[in-house]
Design a protein around this motif. Structure first.
Motif, short mmCIF file in Angstrom:
data_model
loop_
_atom_site.label_atom_id
_atom_site.label_comp_id
_atom_site.label_asym_id
_atom_site.label_seq_id
_atom_site.Cartn_x
_atom_site.Cartn_y
_atom_site.Cartn_z
N GLY B 45 1.17 -4.89 0.75
CA GLY B 45 1.73 -4.32 -0.48
C GLY B 45 0.93 -3.15 -1.04
O GLY B 45 1.47 -2.05 -1.22
N PRO B 46 -0.38 -3.34 -1.31
CA PRO B 46 -1.16 -2.23 -1.85
C PRO B 46 -1.28 -1.05 -0.88
O PRO B 46 -1.45 0.09 -1.31
CB PRO B 46 -2.54 -2.86 -2.10
N ALA B 47 -1.21 -1.31 0.45
CA ALA B 47 -1.33 -0.24 1.43
C ALA B 47 -0.06 0.60 1.52
O ALA B 47 -0.10 1.78 1.88
CB ALA B 47 -1.67 -0.81 2.81
N LEU B 48 1.07 -0.03 1.18
CA LEU B 48 2.36 0.68 1.24
C LEU B 48 2.36 1.83 0.23
O LEU B 48 2.02 1.64 -0.93
CB LEU B 48 3.50 -0.31 0.92
N GLY B 49 2.72 3.01 0.71
CA GLY B 49 2.75 4.18 -0.17
C GLY B 49 1.46 4.98 -0.18
O GLY B 49 1.41 6.05 -0.78
N SER B 50 0.40 4.46 0.48
CA SER B 50 -0.85 5.23 0.50
C SER B 50 -0.75 6.36 1.53
O SER B 50 0.15 6.37 2.36
CB SER B 50 -2.03 4.30 0.82
N SER B 51 -1.71 7.28 1.47
CA SER B 51 -1.68 8.43 2.38
C SER B 51 -1.99 7.96 3.81
O SER B 51 -2.47 6.84 4.02
CB SER B 51 -2.73 9.45 1.94
N MET B 55 -4.16 4.69 4.86
CA MET B 55 -3.49 3.61 5.57
C MET B 55 -4.24 3.28 6.86
O MET B 55 -4.52 2.12 7.15
CB MET B 55 -2.04 4.03 5.87
#
Lengths: 130, 123
Positions: B45-51, B55
């Protein structure tokens, strides 16, 4: 044939006129949520594949999955995931021949509904903070 | 065969020529997922959307990578078995068999793709 009145006789209560008990509604929702989770699962695999393919394709896939539509699918999938998880726990409890009487089974139904909504809101809050 | 007792011939042969393997598979994988799903949710979840750089750096750590591999493999096998029950309940005949075969292909392909991708990112 003994039953000559075939097709024109009173039928047992059918889904269209029978109000489903809460245990039936929560049971079918376990199946619906479980199968619907395929969409989020495939999107997750696509996200990993995109990251393994390189920066350009990752930016594209990550953009799609975190667009308003991707966020909507993922946010609803979190609800589906917690619901299916708690519904599964209920099945594991029932497998032990515990809580099969009507009162307990109905309480467990409400526990699954309320519990999954609570865990979903909690997850959303944690994700927004993280 | 004449030397086998009826009991010996019947042992392990339920009405469907198999026992409770499917039920047991669902049960074991569900308990596995009970542990894996929260771990995956709060690593993925927290990794989703990161650069891209964030990632890749995150999934080069062993813990999130191993959790993701286990969740995808156990999850897709659980899904495959669950989908089979759905089809067996509602779709009959050849269409049902084709659906189950197609979903088996999709689930193994998706699990393999996910595992390959995570290993490639992690190593």
């Amino acid at each position: 044939m003994a039953d000559v009145n075939r097709g024109n006789r009173p039928l047992s209560p059918h889904l269209t006129i029978y109000r489903l008990p809460i245990t039936a509604i929560t049971s079918i929702l376990v199946r619906i949520t479980g199968n619907a989770l395929l969409v989020a699962a495939l999107m997750t695999v696509w996200w990993f594949l995109a990251a393994a393919s390189g920066p350009e394709y990752y930016e594209f896939a990550n953009g799609v999955i975190t667009s308003w539509f991707g966020d909507l699918v993922m946010a609803l999938s979190v609800l589906g995931l917690w619901y299916h998880t708690l519904g599964g726990v209920r099945h594991l409890i029932w497998d032990q021949v515990i809580g099969l009487d009507i009162v307990t089974a109905e309480s467990l139904s409400w526990a699954v509904i309320i519990g999954s909504v609570a865990l979903t809101v909690l997850t959303w809050v944690i994700m927004l903070v993280a | 065969m004449a030397y086998l007792t009826p009991r010996k011939r019947a042992t392990g042969m339920g009405s469907a020529k198999s026992g409770v393997e499917h039920f047991w598979n669902m049960k074991v994988s569900s308990i596995g997922l009970l542990i894996l799903v929260p771990l995956f949710l709060f690593t993925f979840g927290p990794a989703l959307g990161s650069s891209y750089e964030e990632m890749v750096a995150y999934y080069q750590h062993p813990f999130p990578a191993i959790v993701a591999i286990l969740t995808l493999s156990v999850g897709f096998m659980h899904f495959k078995n669950g989908f089979q029950v759905l089809i067996e309940d509602y779709v009959h005949g050849a269409a049902g068999q084709y659906s189950i075969i197609a979903m088996n292909c999709l689930c193994y392909a998706a699990a393999a793709t996910g595992i390959f991708s995570i290993i490639r990112i992690a190593l």
